[in-house]
Design an enzyme around this catalytic site. Structure first.
Site, PDB file in Angstrom:
ATOM      1  N   GLY A  96       4.976  -1.042   2.638  1.00 21.82           N
ATOM      2  CA  GLY A  96       4.061   0.059   2.663  1.00 21.82           C
ATOM      3  C   GLY A  96       5.017   1.686   2.288  1.00 21.82           C
ATOM      4  O   GLY A  96       6.002   1.455   2.957  1.00 21.82           O
ATOM      5  N   HIS A 144       0.881  -1.114   0.118  1.00 19.91           N
ATOM      6  CA  HIS A 144      -0.010   0.014  -0.042  1.00 19.91           C
ATOM      7  C   HIS A 144       0.960   1.367  -0.062  1.00 19.91           C
ATOM      8  O   HIS A 144       1.923   1.216   0.497  1.00 19.91           O
ATOM      9  CB  HIS A 144      -0.817   0.042   1.274  1.00 19.91           C
ATOM     10  CG  HIS A 144      -0.171   0.072   2.360  1.00 19.91           C
ATOM     11  ND1 HIS A 144       0.281   0.989   3.344  1.00 19.91           N
ATOM     12  CD2 HIS A 144       0.074  -1.125   3.350  1.00 19.91           C
ATOM     13  CE1 HIS A 144       0.895   0.394   4.344  1.00 19.91           C
ATOM     14  NE2 HIS A 144       0.809  -0.717   4.512  1.00 19.91           N
ATOM     15  N   ASP A 145       0.442   2.183  -0.554  1.00 17.30           N
ATOM     16  CA  ASP A 145       0.990   3.845  -0.653  1.00 17.30           C
ATOM     17  C   ASP A 145       2.178   3.762  -1.459  1.00 17.30           C
ATOM     18  O   ASP A 145       3.001   4.780  -1.282  1.00 17.30           O
ATOM     19  CB  ASP A 145       0.970   4.090   0.785  1.00 17.30           C
ATOM     20  CG  ASP A 145      -0.352   4.220   1.362  1.00 17.30           C
ATOM     21  OD1 ASP A 145      -1.218   4.998   1.002  1.00 17.30           O
ATOM     22  OD2 ASP A 145      -0.675   3.451   2.345  1.00 17.30           O
TER      23      ASP A 145
END
Length: 261
Positions: A141, A123-124
């Site tokens: 992440g 994520h991100d």
């Protein structure tokens, strides 16, 4: 112009949007709020979950899991996105997760990247253009990867690390700090700088004089044995006649995790 082709065993949600010439293989699932650009080829047994935006001319070979929920305990199912550019090759069993509401809200992949089998982008993360991630590359992440980065097999990056453009991460290296542009990292405990990616720069058309200035900057940062503040002052002088050194200096000054030294 080719027509969109969906295998009879594939499942495509009515809320998905497929461009012209998209090919969808057997037993693939495309969920709601997924947008796939023209002439993208999707192999068998893939899954796409939204919100996900995918550009044109991509190739998902098979068994890829795209746009899944972020693997973050803080995530509560908020609306977040995965955005993928154009002309990427995504090989078998690659996993690309959406962003988080507590992060940037989006995971972003650029153009013309190769992600080989079992690559994981959490994520991100932000991945630039023209990168090659070899088998089992793993990004935690919030990792930021510049353009033209090569990450070798079984290598990984800790969360919030940044990897500068044209860097090369060696096989099995574990990156726990920021990697400046042009730098090579070898597997040594948690990864250590080992010179610049001179061979890669040559292949991309960097002239010898340009590479020499990058090497000088690397020696200033890693070989001279001076404190970081003094190294940055010397880089500032060298940057006056080198855009590449200026890029290195700006990367360092931007901060993030501690510089990999």
């Amino acid at each position: 112009m080719s027509q969109t082709s969906i295998h009879p065993t594939a499942v495509v949600d009515p809320g998905a949007r497929l461009g012209t010439g998209v090919q969808v293989g057997a037993f693939t699932l495309i969920g709601a709020d997924v947008e796939i650009g023209d002439n993208t080829i999707i192999g068998s047994h893939c899954s796409f979950h939204g919100p996900t935006r995918i550009g044109r001319d991509n190739h998902f070979v098979g068994h890829a899991a795209i746009g899944g929920q972020p693997q973050d305990k803080k995530s509560k199912g908020e609306r977040t996105e995965l955005v993928i550019g154009d002309r990427n090759v995504i090989r078998e069993f690659v996993t690309l997760n959406r962003g988080t509401a507590t992060g940037s809200n989006v995971t972003r992949i650029g153009n013309d990247n190769w992600m080989l089998a079992y690559t994981h982008v959490a994520h991100d993360c932000i991945v630039g253009n023209h990168c090659v991630f070899s088998n089992n590359t793993t990004l935690a992440g919030h990792v930021d990867v510049g353009d033209w980065v090569i990450i070798s097999g079984f290598a990984g990056a800790h969360q919030f690390c940044r990897i500068g453009s044209h860097a090369f991460i060696g096989m099995g290296a574990l990156v726990g700090g920021d990697v400046p542009p042009f730098t090579m990292v070898a597997a040594d405990e948690h990864g250590r700088p080992r010179g610049i990616n001179s061979e890669g720069l040559k292949r991309r058309g960097f002239e010898p004089e340009r590479i020499t200035k990058i090497k000088r900057a690397y020696r200033t940062l890693y070989v001279a044995g001076v404190p970081l503040a003094e190294a940055k002052a010397q880089l500032a002088e060298q940057a006056k006649d080198s855009e590449d050194v200026r890029e290195m200096l700006e990367f360092i000054e931007a901060g993030g995790r501690p510089l990999l030294r």
